[in-house]
Scaffold this active site. Structure first.
Site, PDB file in Angstrom:
ATOM      1  N   GLU A  33       0.985  -1.302   0.012  1.00 16.92           N
ATOM      2  CA  GLU A  33      -0.121  -0.168   0.134  1.00 16.92           C
ATOM      3  C   GLU A  33       0.871   1.304   0.016  1.00 16.92           C
ATOM      4  O   GLU A  33       0.760   2.199  -0.685  1.00 16.92           O
ATOM      5  CB  GLU A  33      -1.170  -0.029   1.251  1.00 16.92           C
ATOM      6  CG  GLU A  33      -2.079  -0.938   0.952  1.00 16.92           C
ATOM      7  CD  GLU A  33      -3.032  -0.877  -0.061  1.00 16.92           C
ATOM      8  OE1 GLU A  33      -2.834   0.245  -0.783  1.00 16.92           O
ATOM      9  OE2 GLU A  33      -3.699  -1.628  -0.528  1.00 16.92           O
ATOM     10  N   TYR A  83      -6.420   6.295   4.686  1.00 13.77           N
ATOM     11  CA  TYR A  83      -6.506   5.303   3.618  1.00 13.77           C
ATOM     12  C   TYR A  83      -5.840   3.822   3.972  1.00 13.77           C
ATOM     13  O   TYR A  83      -6.506   2.875   3.916  1.00 13.77           O
ATOM     14  CB  TYR A  83      -6.099   5.843   2.183  1.00 13.77           C
ATOM     15  CG  TYR A  83      -5.732   4.769   1.214  1.00 13.77           C
ATOM     16  CD1 TYR A  83      -6.889   4.294   0.631  1.00 13.77           C
ATOM     17  CD2 TYR A  83      -4.595   4.410   1.041  1.00 13.77           C
ATOM     18  CE1 TYR A  83      -6.640   3.233  -0.322  1.00 13.77           C
ATOM     19  CE2 TYR A  83      -4.443   3.204  -0.063  1.00 13.77           C
ATOM     20  CZ  TYR A  83      -5.538   2.636  -0.626  1.00 13.77           C
ATOM     21  OH  TYR A  83      -5.403   1.657  -1.510  1.00 13.77           O
ATOM     22  N   ASP A  90      -9.380   5.910  -1.372  1.00 11.77           N
ATOM     23  CA  ASP A  90      -8.726   6.766  -2.084  1.00 11.77           C
ATOM     24  C   ASP A  90      -9.153   7.425  -3.092  1.00 11.77           C
ATOM     25  O   ASP A  90     -10.218   7.547  -3.477  1.00 11.77           O
ATOM     26  CB  ASP A  90      -7.341   5.872  -2.515  1.00 11.77           C
ATOM     27  CG  ASP A  90      -7.551   4.831  -3.464  1.00 11.77           C
ATOM     28  OD1 ASP A  90      -8.917   4.600  -3.636  1.00 11.77           O
ATOM     29  OD2 ASP A  90      -6.782   4.112  -3.912  1.00 11.77           O
TER      30      ASP A  90
END
Ligand code: SF4
Length: 346
Positions: free
Chosen positions: A40, A123, A141
């Protein structure tokens, strides 16, 4: 059907679609928090295809949070070389050290504790908590904001924190217990592969098409975004000072753009050939030939560098720089892309 009722239909439509259409990505092989976290962070502002190689090399070199926490900063920037946004890897390092010190080396499962780690925003915390620990915490996002705005025909600006919070809360209310991680990934996947940002979305392949308020062309107006400021343009003269097989590099300051990374010597502005030679003389490099002058531009988020690169053959290797041959440059010094593109010029 109101907006919330449309969103409530997402799990039963998206989960079967995701099961049939999910891309086979390396970080989806398991739900190990270290792997999901690393992917991520790498994927922020970066394309999936560009991340794959970096992800594999990073994990091969540092297979655990303990190994990451113990790594040298130069090792980390070398593993990140060319990926950009280097503050991400510094935050990863600090977060790994925090996990070792405050959580006994075990990645925390609680959203608030994940969110408190350096470099982890709403996020990323939402993604890790849902994918790894099955929490109903949306990972909102740009892709997900676009999907929600289009599905519900929402004209609020998605760059406003208030709008983000509202979309996050609306999604949290429809998370399917026991399948939170799959739902997070399915939403991301729809935004990344079907409800695309540039050009026409693939409404024909979208499992939400008959409920979507934008499928008839309304997607052209959504999502509503704040106007971006134009990038600031800066001119730079970059020096490839070559003495025999060696080239001069130096470390950038510890704060600001590309902090702590390596660079070729450079000065602000575009110098003429004579001015460039005079500059190299002030460094004590004894330049005797200006062999090439190249132009390149490099974009950062807020700045554009307009670079003139001068390859100068020199007779001395003055102090103040590190002098390295091509093999050393490639192996030991993390050069950001803005400078790396000049590295192999002969
Ligand atoms: S129908 Fe089209 S606009 Fe609506 S969510 Fe699906 S891809 Fe996006």
């Amino acid at each position: 059907m109101d907006a919330q009722e449309i969103l409530a239909q997402l799990p039963e439509r998206l989960l079967p679609w995701f099961a049939a259409h999910a891309r086979d990505l390396p970080w989806r092989a398991d739900r190990e928090p270290y792997h999901v976290w690393l992917s991520e962070i790498m994927l922020q502002q970066t394309r999936v295809e560009a991340v794959k190689g970096y992800y594999a090399r990073f994990l091969a070199a540092l297979p655990s949070i303990a190994a990451l926490a113990a790594a040298q900063p130069d090792t980390l920037t070398k593993l990140w070389e060319g990926l950009g946004y280097y503050s991400r890897v510094r935050a990863l390092h600090a977060a790994a050290q925090q996990i070792m010190a405050a959580h006994g080396g075990v990645f925390p499962s609680d959203y608030a504790a994940i969110r408190a780690l350096p470099g982890v925003g709403d996020y990323t915390a939402g993604a890790i908590a849902s994918i790894c620990f099955d929490r109903p915490t949306p990972a909102v996002d740009g892709n997900v904001l676009r999907v929600v705005a289009r599905l519900t025909g929402d004209m609020r600006c998605v760059d406003d924190e208030k709008t983000k919070r509202a979309h996050r809360a609306a999604l949290a209310a429809v998370y399917p217990a026991g399948q939170c991680g799959l739902f997070t990934q399915a939403l991301m996947e729809l935004g990344a592969t079907v409800c695309l940002p540039n050009g026409a979305p693939g409404c024909d392949q979208c499992p939400m098409r008959d409920l979507c308020r934008s499928a008839d062309g309304g997607w052209k107006r959504l999502p509503v975004r704040r106007e971006k400021k134009p990038r600031r343009r800066e001119e730079l003269t970059v020096f490839l000072l070559r003495c025999g097989e060696q080239t001069a590099v130096r470390r950038r300051p510890g704060t600001g753009l590309l902090a702590g990374l390596w660079e070729f010597p450079n000065v602000p502005g575009h110098l003429s050939a004579q001015e460039a030679i005079a500059q190299a003389e002030t460094w004590g490099a004894q330049p005797h030939a200006l062999e090439q002058v190249l132009h390149r531009t490099h974009m950062f988020t807020h700045v554009e560098w307009d670079m003139r690169c001068c390859l100068l053959r020199c007779g001395a290797t003055p102090e103040g720089f590190i002098w390295a041959d091509a093999a050393e440059l490639a192996r030991a010094y993390a050069l950001p892309t803005a400078f790396r593109m000049f590295r192999d010029i002969e």
